[in-house]
Design a protein around this motif. Structure first.
Motif, mmCIF file in Angstrom:
data_model
loop_
_atom_site.group_PDB
_atom_site.id
_atom_site.type_symbol
_atom_site.label_atom_id
_atom_site.label_comp_id
_atom_site.label_asym_id
_atom_site.label_seq_id
_atom_site.Cartn_x
_atom_site.Cartn_y
_atom_site.Cartn_z
ATOM 1 N N ARG A 30 0.947 -1.306 0.024
ATOM 2 C CA ARG A 30 -0.040 0.040 -0.055
ATOM 3 C C ARG A 30 0.790 1.220 -0.139
ATOM 4 N N LEU A 31 1.960 1.230 0.680
ATOM 5 C CA LEU A 31 2.911 2.404 0.995
ATOM 6 C C LEU A 31 3.765 2.766 -0.379
ATOM 7 N N LEU A 32 4.398 1.530 -0.745
ATOM 8 C CA LEU A 32 5.280 1.576 -1.799
ATOM 9 C C LEU A 32 5.013 1.164 -3.199
ATOM 10 N N GLY A 33 3.990 0.418 -3.052
ATOM 11 C CA GLY A 33 3.506 0.024 -4.593
ATOM 12 C C GLY A 33 4.237 -1.391 -4.915
ATOM 13 N N PRO A 34 3.837 -1.955 -6.092
ATOM 14 C CA PRO A 34 4.308 -3.403 -6.321
ATOM 15 C C PRO A 34 5.963 -3.213 -7.107
ATOM 16 N N ASP A 35 6.065 -2.150 -7.342
ATOM 17 C CA ASP A 35 7.717 -2.250 -8.146
ATOM 18 C C ASP A 35 9.080 -2.292 -7.097
ATOM 19 N N TRP A 36 8.804 -2.145 -5.926
ATOM 20 C CA TRP A 36 10.148 -2.310 -4.979
ATOM 21 C C TRP A 36 9.552 -3.240 -3.736
ATOM 22 N N PRO A 37 10.449 -4.343 -3.620
ATOM 23 C CA PRO A 37 10.092 -5.236 -2.567
ATOM 24 C C PRO A 37 10.376 -4.869 -1.281
ATOM 25 N N THR A 94 13.389 -11.091 -9.941
ATOM 26 C CA THR A 94 12.406 -10.303 -10.658
ATOM 27 C C THR A 94 12.707 -9.189 -11.127
ATOM 28 N N LEU A 95 13.617 -8.320 -10.185
ATOM 29 C CA LEU A 95 14.189 -7.015 -10.601
ATOM 30 C C LEU A 95 14.895 -6.991 -11.713
ATOM 31 N N TRP A 96 15.950 -8.059 -11.727
ATOM 32 C CA TRP A 96 16.750 -8.321 -12.853
ATOM 33 C C TRP A 96 16.172 -8.755 -14.037
ATOM 34 N N GLN A 97 15.014 -9.471 -13.999
ATOM 35 C CA GLN A 97 14.313 -10.032 -15.210
ATOM 36 C C GLN A 97 13.610 -8.609 -15.592
ATOM 37 N N ARG A 98 13.435 -7.652 -14.998
ATOM 38 C CA ARG A 98 12.636 -6.612 -15.560
ATOM 39 C C ARG A 98 13.583 -5.467 -16.193
ATOM 40 N N ASP A 99 14.888 -5.946 -16.496
ATOM 41 C CA ASP A 99 15.853 -5.243 -16.810
ATOM 42 C C ASP A 99 16.291 -3.958 -16.009
ATOM 43 N N ASN A 100 16.151 -4.354 -14.650
ATOM 44 C CA ASN A 100 16.532 -3.252 -13.654
ATOM 45 C C ASN A 100 17.717 -3.673 -12.875
ATOM 46 N N GLY A 101 18.857 -3.827 -13.457
ATOM 47 C CA GLY A 101 20.001 -4.426 -12.783
ATOM 48 C C GLY A 101 20.567 -3.577 -11.646
ATOM 49 N N ALA A 103 18.430 -1.592 -9.775
ATOM 50 C CA ALA A 103 17.653 -1.987 -8.430
ATOM 51 C C ALA A 103 18.037 -3.182 -7.749
ATOM 52 N N SER A 104 18.358 -4.163 -8.810
ATOM 53 C CA SER A 104 18.446 -5.551 -8.411
ATOM 54 C C SER A 104 19.967 -5.602 -7.343
ATOM 55 N N ALA A 105 20.797 -4.721 -7.763
ATOM 56 C CA ALA A 105 22.021 -4.849 -7.293
ATOM 57 C C ALA A 105 21.792 -3.898 -6.187
ATOM 58 N N ALA A 106 21.076 -2.774 -5.974
ATOM 59 C CA ALA A 106 21.158 -2.116 -4.882
ATOM 60 C C ALA A 106 20.096 -2.822 -3.705
#
Length: 131
Positions: A30-37, A94-101, A103-106
């Protein structure tokens, strides 16, 4: 018979921890949405801190044979049900597969370094208070 009761304690504690994890994940969504775990990150950091606190308590303050049951209920049961490193691995992939390397590394760096640091902080709380 005592062995069965220890399994029941861990079972009940795991249910409590899993329910708490679900609540944390719902609040995060609810607070951060589905794009960040954020829910997984939160429970991993808090869970590692709590594990450090418990380890410090049982090592420096806890004692007696009854503490074994309490230790299993809290650490293996509640905290074990609460933390989610399997979900951490899936979130990273999942972050990596979304081509968000980036965010995945962070996410990996913050999760791993933050969790280890949280465990050290939790342990240190009782190091200075031992009798």
């Amino acid at each position: 018979m005592e062995s069965i009761s220890l399994y029941i304690l861990v079972f009940v504690g795991g249910g409590i921890g899993s329910a708490l994890r679900l609540g944390a994940n719902q609040v995060s969504l609810r607070l951060l949405g589905p794009d960040w775990p954020g829910g997984t990150l939160f429970v991993n950091l808090v869970g590692c801190f709590l594990m450090g606190l418990c380890a410090g308590w049982f090592a420096f303050r806890g004692g007696g044979t009854e503490s074994q049951s309490v230790r299993l209920l809290i650490t293996t049961g509640i905290i074990g049900g609460f933390t989610t490193f399997s979900a951490f691995a899936l979130d990273t992939a999942t972050l990596w597969q979304r081509d968000n390397g980036i965010a995945s590394a962070a996410y990996v760096i913050i999760s791993v370094a933050g969790s280890i640091l949280a465990a050290f902080i939790g342990l240190s709380v009782f190091r200075g208070t031992t009798p």
